[in-house]
Motif scaffolding. Sequence first.
Motif, PDB file in Angstrom:
ATOM      1  N   LYS A 103      27.037  60.818  68.129  1.00 41.60           N
ATOM      2  CA  LYS A 103      27.354  60.747  69.554  1.00 41.60           C
ATOM      3  C   LYS A 103      26.265  61.539  70.263  1.00 41.60           C
ATOM      4  O   LYS A 103      25.915  62.645  69.837  1.00 41.60           O
ATOM      5  N   SER A 115      29.175  62.727  77.292  1.00 43.07           N
ATOM      6  CA  SER A 115      28.894  61.722  76.265  1.00 43.07           C
ATOM      7  C   SER A 115      28.244  60.493  76.887  1.00 43.07           C
ATOM      8  O   SER A 115      28.662  60.034  77.953  1.00 43.07           O
ATOM      9  N   ASN A 117      27.730  56.629  76.331  1.00 44.86           N
ATOM     10  CA  ASN A 117      28.288  55.514  75.564  1.00 44.86           C
ATOM     11  C   ASN A 117      27.209  54.458  75.435  1.00 44.86           C
ATOM     12  O   ASN A 117      27.162  53.516  76.216  1.00 44.86           O
ATOM     13  N   GLU A 119      24.967  51.448  73.792  1.00 42.08           N
ATOM     14  CA  GLU A 119      25.019  50.261  72.949  1.00 42.08           C
ATOM     15  C   GLU A 119      23.601  49.780  72.760  1.00 42.08           C
ATOM     16  O   GLU A 119      22.887  49.641  73.749  1.00 42.08           O
ATOM     17  N   GLN A 121      24.929  51.604  69.354  1.00 39.16           N
ATOM     18  CA  GLN A 121      25.113  53.002  68.993  1.00 39.16           C
ATOM     19  C   GLN A 121      24.080  53.424  67.962  1.00 39.16           C
ATOM     20  O   GLN A 121      23.444  52.599  67.328  1.00 39.16           O
TER      21      GLN A 121
END
Length: 185
Positions: A103, A115, A117, A119, A121
């Motif tokens: 993360k 954090s 997020n 894509e 990941q």
Amino acid sequence: MFSTRTFWQTAVRLGLVLSISLFVASCISPPEYSDTPSIEFKAINSRRVVDGSGTRDVVTITVAFQDGTGDLGLDSLDIKAAPFLPFNADGSANRYFNNYFVKIFRKDATGVFRSLNLEPQYNSRFDHLAPSDKAAPIKGDLRFTLILLYGLTFRKGDEIRFEIAIADRGLRESNTITTDSIIIP
């Protein structure tokens, strides 16, 4: 030439040395680690690469690991069978297709790490770490390299850090560690 007396003295000494060696060897037992892997943050390094394909930052994270069963890592055969297939039966992404979980957090204007997020990941896989499939405790260092594309998600001056966890082939997940932060140059 050996006399009978010298022969027996040598034999007794040799027997004593062998007995002591066997006694010491029997006292040494393998370390006892939990069957659940455990990791500890060791280091983070970053370097900027500029070439014909663009600008990117190469980040290497080092964690120390220990595992009581030694079943860390996935090979090309593992990921062709359940429970390591890319998708679950319902079509959702299978977390355990990977065994290294990442993360990324970026510090915002208020000084709080939030954090991202992203894509795709940055989760990934590492190969088997033990030399055989025999259950035995192992420990060592695991180095993982990420490539961060400059200008898309990350900008000059961004301060980022990472949370890392790993999983073994028994699907037992380690603790989660937080790295030191780095600043994108």
